[in-house]
Design a protein around this motif. Sequence first.
Motif, short mmCIF file in Angstrom:
data_model
loop_
_atom_site.label_atom_id
_atom_site.label_comp_id
_atom_site.label_asym_id
_atom_site.label_seq_id
_atom_site.Cartn_x
_atom_site.Cartn_y
_atom_site.Cartn_z
N PHE A 17 -3.96 6.59 -9.66
CA PHE A 17 -5.32 6.32 -9.17
C PHE A 17 -6.26 7.46 -9.55
N GLU A 61 4.24 4.23 -11.57
CA GLU A 61 3.23 3.58 -10.74
C GLU A 61 1.86 3.84 -11.31
N SER A 62 0.92 3.06 -10.83
CA SER A 62 -0.46 3.24 -11.27
C SER A 62 -0.99 4.58 -10.77
N THR A 64 -2.13 2.01 -4.93
CA THR A 64 -3.30 1.14 -4.93
C THR A 64 -4.34 1.68 -3.97
N VAL A 65 -5.51 1.11 -3.99
CA VAL A 65 -6.60 1.59 -3.15
C VAL A 65 -6.21 1.57 -1.68
N THR A 66 -5.38 0.57 -1.30
CA THR A 66 -5.01 0.46 0.11
C THR A 66 -3.78 1.28 0.45
#
Length: 122
Positions: free
Chosen positions: A28, A25-26, A102-104
Amino acid sequence: VQLQASGGGLVQSGGSLRLSCAASESIFRINTMGWYRRAPGKERQLVASITGRGSTNYADSVKGRFTISRDNAKNTLYLQMNSLKPEDTAVYYCNLDGLVGTVTHLRAVEVWGQGTLVTVSS
């Protein structure tokens, strides 16, 4: 998130290998990412680590021979190992302490890769 370590193998003393650790996954934010190793009959030990700001830390036994780096765009951690010695023989594991997603939808994680075997022959 899963960490996939690769790049291990059999190499002669004095040779080089580059280990990779790819996150599924990304990432962050990285608090710390690192490489650890467990030699036969020994405890797992830190080899090298890198913080989100890029500060690095190395075990005395690998200073000057190993280099840790990361590619943020590829969510991948690397360990360049030069001048390998038989005593570097071990299973190498990567570790991530940070935020993924993700940001959310962010999640705090502390995860380990499955390990990749490095064998250095004399």
